[in-house]
Design a protein around this motif. Structure first.
Motif, mmCIF file in Angstrom:
data_model
loop_
_atom_site.group_PDB
_atom_site.id
_atom_site.type_symbol
_atom_site.label_atom_id
_atom_site.label_comp_id
_atom_site.label_asym_id
_atom_site.label_seq_id
_atom_site.Cartn_x
_atom_site.Cartn_y
_atom_site.Cartn_z
ATOM 1 N N LEU A 1 5.242 5.082 6.779
ATOM 2 C CA LEU A 1 6.346 4.427 7.483
ATOM 3 C C LEU A 1 7.678 5.114 7.191
ATOM 4 O O LEU A 1 8.541 5.208 8.062
ATOM 5 C CB LEU A 1 6.421 2.949 7.078
ATOM 6 C CG LEU A 1 5.270 2.064 7.563
ATOM 7 C CD1 LEU A 1 5.381 0.675 6.950
ATOM 8 C CD2 LEU A 1 5.271 1.976 9.084
ATOM 9 N N MET B 1 0.582 3.538 3.109
ATOM 10 C CA MET B 1 1.198 2.965 4.301
ATOM 11 C C MET B 1 2.723 3.067 4.220
ATOM 12 O O MET B 1 3.393 3.437 5.199
ATOM 13 C CB MET B 1 0.793 1.502 4.456
ATOM 14 C CG MET B 1 1.431 0.828 5.664
ATOM 15 S SD MET B 1 0.941 -0.911 5.842
ATOM 16 C CE MET B 1 1.686 -1.624 4.376
ATOM 17 N N ASP C 1 0.844 -1.189 0.000
ATOM 18 C CA ASP C 1 0.000 0.000 0.000
ATOM 19 C C ASP C 1 0.884 1.245 0.000
ATOM 20 O O ASP C 1 1.710 1.437 0.902
ATOM 21 C CB ASP C 1 -0.909 -0.010 1.227
ATOM 22 C CG ASP C 1 -1.816 1.209 1.276
ATOM 23 O OD1 ASP C 1 -1.379 2.238 1.835
ATOM 24 O OD2 ASP C 1 -2.929 1.129 0.742
ATOM 25 N N HIS D 1 8.235 -1.305 13.933
ATOM 26 C CA HIS D 1 7.901 -0.255 12.972
ATOM 27 C C HIS D 1 7.612 -0.836 11.595
ATOM 28 O O HIS D 1 6.663 -0.408 10.920
ATOM 29 C CB HIS D 1 9.053 0.745 12.888
ATOM 30 C CG HIS D 1 8.787 1.884 11.942
ATOM 31 N ND1 HIS D 1 8.007 2.966 12.288
ATOM 32 C CD2 HIS D 1 9.197 2.096 10.650
ATOM 33 C CE1 HIS D 1 7.949 3.804 11.260
ATOM 34 N NE2 HIS D 1 8.663 3.298 10.267
ATOM 35 N N TRP D 2 8.419 -1.816 11.163
ATOM 36 C CA TRP D 2 8.284 -2.336 9.800
ATOM 37 C C TRP D 2 7.382 -3.565 9.709
ATOM 38 O O TRP D 2 7.120 -4.050 8.602
ATOM 39 C CB TRP D 2 9.661 -2.693 9.242
ATOM 40 C CG TRP D 2 10.620 -1.543 9.218
ATOM 41 C CD1 TRP D 2 11.722 -1.378 10.001
ATOM 42 C CD2 TRP D 2 10.567 -0.390 8.372
ATOM 43 N NE1 TRP D 2 12.356 -0.199 9.709
ATOM 44 C CE2 TRP D 2 11.672 0.435 8.707
ATOM 45 C CE3 TRP D 2 9.699 0.031 7.368
ATOM 46 C CZ2 TRP D 2 11.918 1.647 8.086
ATOM 47 C CZ3 TRP D 2 9.944 1.237 6.738
ATOM 48 C CH2 TRP D 2 11.037 2.036 7.096
ATOM 49 N N ALA D 3 6.901 -4.075 10.851
ATOM 50 C CA ALA D 3 6.195 -5.352 10.862
ATOM 51 C C ALA D 3 4.986 -5.362 9.930
ATOM 52 O O ALA D 3 4.722 -6.347 9.233
ATOM 53 C CB ALA D 3 5.774 -5.698 12.288
ATOM 54 N N GLN D 4 4.223 -4.274 9.915
ATOM 55 C CA GLN D 4 3.001 -4.268 9.097
ATOM 56 C C GLN D 4 3.290 -4.263 7.597
ATOM 57 O O GLN D 4 2.392 -4.492 6.785
ATOM 58 C CB GLN D 4 2.154 -3.049 9.446
ATOM 59 C CG GLN D 4 2.868 -1.725 9.269
ATOM 60 C CD GLN D 4 2.024 -0.548 9.724
ATOM 61 O OE1 GLN D 4 0.873 -0.407 9.298
ATOM 62 N NE2 GLN D 4 2.587 0.288 10.590
ATOM 63 N N LEU D 5 4.542 -4.027 7.236
ATOM 64 C CA LEU D 5 4.901 -3.965 5.817
ATOM 65 C C LEU D 5 5.351 -5.310 5.270
ATOM 66 O O LEU D 5 5.336 -5.536 4.062
ATOM 67 C CB LEU D 5 6.026 -2.939 5.630
ATOM 68 C CG LEU D 5 6.403 -2.521 4.220
ATOM 69 C CD1 LEU D 5 5.234 -1.806 3.548
ATOM 70 C CD2 LEU D 5 7.626 -1.614 4.251
ATOM 71 N N THR D 6 5.754 -6.226 6.164
ATOM 72 C CA THR D 6 6.426 -7.450 5.729
ATOM 73 C C THR D 6 5.560 -8.676 5.871
ATOM 74 O O THR D 6 4.652 -8.745 6.694
ATOM 75 C CB THR D 6 7.724 -7.652 6.530
ATOM 76 O OG1 THR D 6 7.387 -7.826 7.905
ATOM 77 C CG2 THR D 6 8.643 -6.448 6.391
ATOM 78 N N GLU D 7 5.900 -9.653 5.073
ATOM 79 C CA GLU D 7 5.264 -10.963 5.191
ATOM 80 C C GLU D 7 6.061 -11.867 6.127
ATOM 81 O O GLU D 7 5.525 -12.723 6.793
ATOM 82 C CB GLU D 7 5.173 -11.638 3.817
ATOM 83 C CG GLU D 7 4.169 -11.006 2.900
ATOM 84 C CD GLU D 7 4.061 -11.777 1.596
ATOM 85 O OE1 GLU D 7 2.945 -11.863 1.064
ATOM 86 O OE2 GLU D 7 5.088 -12.294 1.115
#
Length: 594
Positions: A518, A514, A511, A581-587
């Protein structure tokens, strides 16, 4: 174009046609820019010669399409490219005056009472069409190699034309002449009838003598080596060591450096050294396999292990004129001295160039002693992004630079634009006074304390489970990493300063809002982010380049085969705060490396 038969430059004209069902048409203007010692200089108009010899000519050439006076003075012909809508057929046409002749009705008097140009004599008399063929013929040969077939049509045409005359009223007017002719060379791969109407001028007829078209009929030598010149063991390429702290603009400078030397028929090859198992910078370089990446940003291991065979490979495959070693932004040049000296039989040590970000100068120096070492070691300092700093700040930066390196040449630049001929030569600063400091027995060369024992400098060694690579401290996830120590262990290293990198594996799409949020809110300890992303709704993969306060998404210069990822570089990248911080961006859970 410069130096006689060197390639020309193309400027797209706004005539681009793509009506539904019609072939796509793009017209280019071919410009020839003579150097001051070009044999053709005397054939150009007097005002064109004055322009070519002006002090700012080289700088203006960098963005010549923005300068209408250059475009008008040095355009010699047009190139038309026509492609069928399904991409199956393609055609090229070169069209221009056989001689571009401009007469001066009043003449131009000389100061001594004679004539510079006698009345009704040519001020300009260029073999324009023949000049442009020097560019058109290689383009046609390249297309023939790419298609693997000769063109279905190779034909030459001519049409009546006029010379120009500058009248007494300072207006240009057409002057009919039987000597004036407009020529066209036309090559078509595929359906001739579908493309020829867009390529052949309406009033043109076939040239009676087409022997000059043999340059297109000859089969290109598809197996020719990259450089067709005899190997001379004494002809060593020059090595430029290119440094600069994270986000300083090394890639922007390097692309323009390569473009300049390509225009002067000189081959530049690049050895890239990046932090992270997956390189990004090579995707931004204009070129192909003449760019070689060496892994994981481990400068000491690169030089003591991979650099020598890499240089040998480049010399054997490409016979380059110049090799650029582009180091990671956290490389300390003082750790490279001994290894570079050992390459004397392969290369000429040409220059140490450091790129400095004027917009973040003080912040960078307060963050890292490595940045100061990069400045101290350079022969030439390129103070980049000067457009983002005011005059007072630039004056203070120059004062600080003078204290760090009073002998270096300093060149101000914006967007990495520098005339490469200005670069100082000789590795003067880096090699002048080799240090003789003995290693600190209580500390590992990468900055660890006594818990990580260092062995003698001729031994292979391992660190514990992290497999830390001694001097620069890059962690290797798989195999043990061996190397010999030969540089100075007490020079600053990025591990000693707490820098590391975090690789984030991304989903196929992210996204955009998003990601932007970030980046804007990312921890202050982050110095640089780069990687490959695909934003939702965008079919293309793009390269993300980020430094605090600025982000851009650019198209790669070559195909990307890696899945989307980001490399985050900074201090404390393995902290829980960074991971959260980056967790929502990664699989996947990100892996931190120092």
């Amino acid at each position: 174009m410069s130096h006689g038969k060197a390639p020309g430059r193309l400027r797209p004209d706004p005539d681009i046609t793509d009506a539904e069902g019609s072939p796509r048409i793009v017209d280019y203007a071919i410009c020839y820019f003579p150097s001051t010692n070009d044999p053709l200089m005397d054939s150009f108009a007097l005002h064109s010669a004055i322009l070519a010899g002006s002090a700012d000519m080289q700088a203006r050439l960098r963005d010549f399409p923005a300068h209408d006076d250059l475009y008008a003075a040095f355009t010699i012909t047009t190139l038309r490219v026509v492609v069928a809508t399904d991409g199956a057929d393609i055609g090229l046409a070169l069209t221009g005056e056989r001689r571009r002749r401009v007469l001066i009705e009043a003449g131009i008097p000389a100061l001594d009472g004679g004539w510079l140009i006698t009345p009704d004599s040519p001020d300009e008399d260029l073999p324009a069409f023949a000049m442009a063929r020097d560019l058109f013929a290689p383009l046609a040969a390249g297309l023939r190699i790419a298609t693997a077939v000769p063109p279905a049509l190779t034909a030459g045409f001519e049409a009546p034309s006029n010379f120009l005359q500058l009248g007494l009223d300072d207006m240009l007017k057409a002057v009919p002449s039987p000597e004036a002719s407009c020529d066209t060379d036309c090559l078509i791969w595929g359906a001739v009838s579908a493309l020829s109407p867009a390529l052949i001028p309406d009033d043109a007829v076939a040239r009676s003598d087409d022997t000059d078209l043999d340059i297109y009929r000859r089969d290109p030598i598809s197996t020719a080596p990259v450089r067709e010149r005899p190997e001379n063991p004494n002809d060593r390429p020059g090595l430029i060591l290119l440094m600069g702290f994270l986000g300083s603009g090394k890639m922007t400078f390097l692309n323009q450096f390569i473009e300049y030397h390509t225009g002067h028929n000189e081959l530049v090859t690049v050895i890239q050294n990046e932090l992270g198992e997956t390189g990004v910078d090579g995707m931004l370089l204009e070129g192909d396999d003449s760019v070689i990446a060496v892994d994981a940003g481990c400068v000491c291991c690169t030089l003591s292990g991979a650099l020598e065979p890499t240089i040998r490979t480049l010399r054997e495959r490409f016979r380059p004129d110049i090799i650029v070693l582009e180091t990671t932004g956290l490389a300390n040049p003082l750790n490279m001295v001994e290894e570079l000296k050992e390459l004397d039989d392969l290369i000429r040590l040409h220059a140490v160039v450091t790129i400095i970000d004027a917009s973040r100068f003080r912040e960078t120096l307060s963050t890292s002693d490595i940045a100061a070492s990069q400045i101290e070691a350079a022969d030439t300092l390129i103070l980049n992004k000067c457009d983002l700093a005011d005059e007072e700040a630039l004056s203070e930066i120059h004062d600080d630079i003078a204290r760090l390196n009073p002998r270096a040449q300093v060149i101000e630049a914006s967007q990495g634009r520098v005339n490469p001929t200005l670069l100082e030569t000789g590795f003067v600063r880096l090699l002048a006074e080799p240090e003789e400091a003995a290693p600190n027995e209580d500390h590992c060369c990468c900055g660890h304390g006594g818990g990580h024992a260092c062995h003698s400098h001729s031994e292979h060694h391992h660190h514990d489970d992290d497999h830390c690579c001694g001097r620069c401290g890059v962690h290797h996830e798989e195999d043990h990493h061996h190397h010999h120590h030969s540089a100075h262990p007490d020079h600053p290293s990025h591990l000693g300063e707490g820098f590391g990198y975090l690789k984030l594996s991304l989903p196929e799409e992210v996204d955009g809002d998003m990601l932007t949020r970030l980046l804007v809110d990312c921890p202050k300890s982050v110095e640089r982010i780069k990687g490959v992303v695909r934003l939702e709704g965008d079919p293309d993969l793009r390269i993300l380049q980020f430094v605090p306060g600025h982000a851009e998404f650019v198209m790669p210069e070559r195909a990307i085969t890696e899945p989307p990822f980001l490399i985050v570089i900074g201090k404390g990248v393995d902290s829980p705060e960074q991971s959260a911080h980056w967790a929502q961006l990664t699989e996947k859970r990100p892996h931190a490396t120092h």
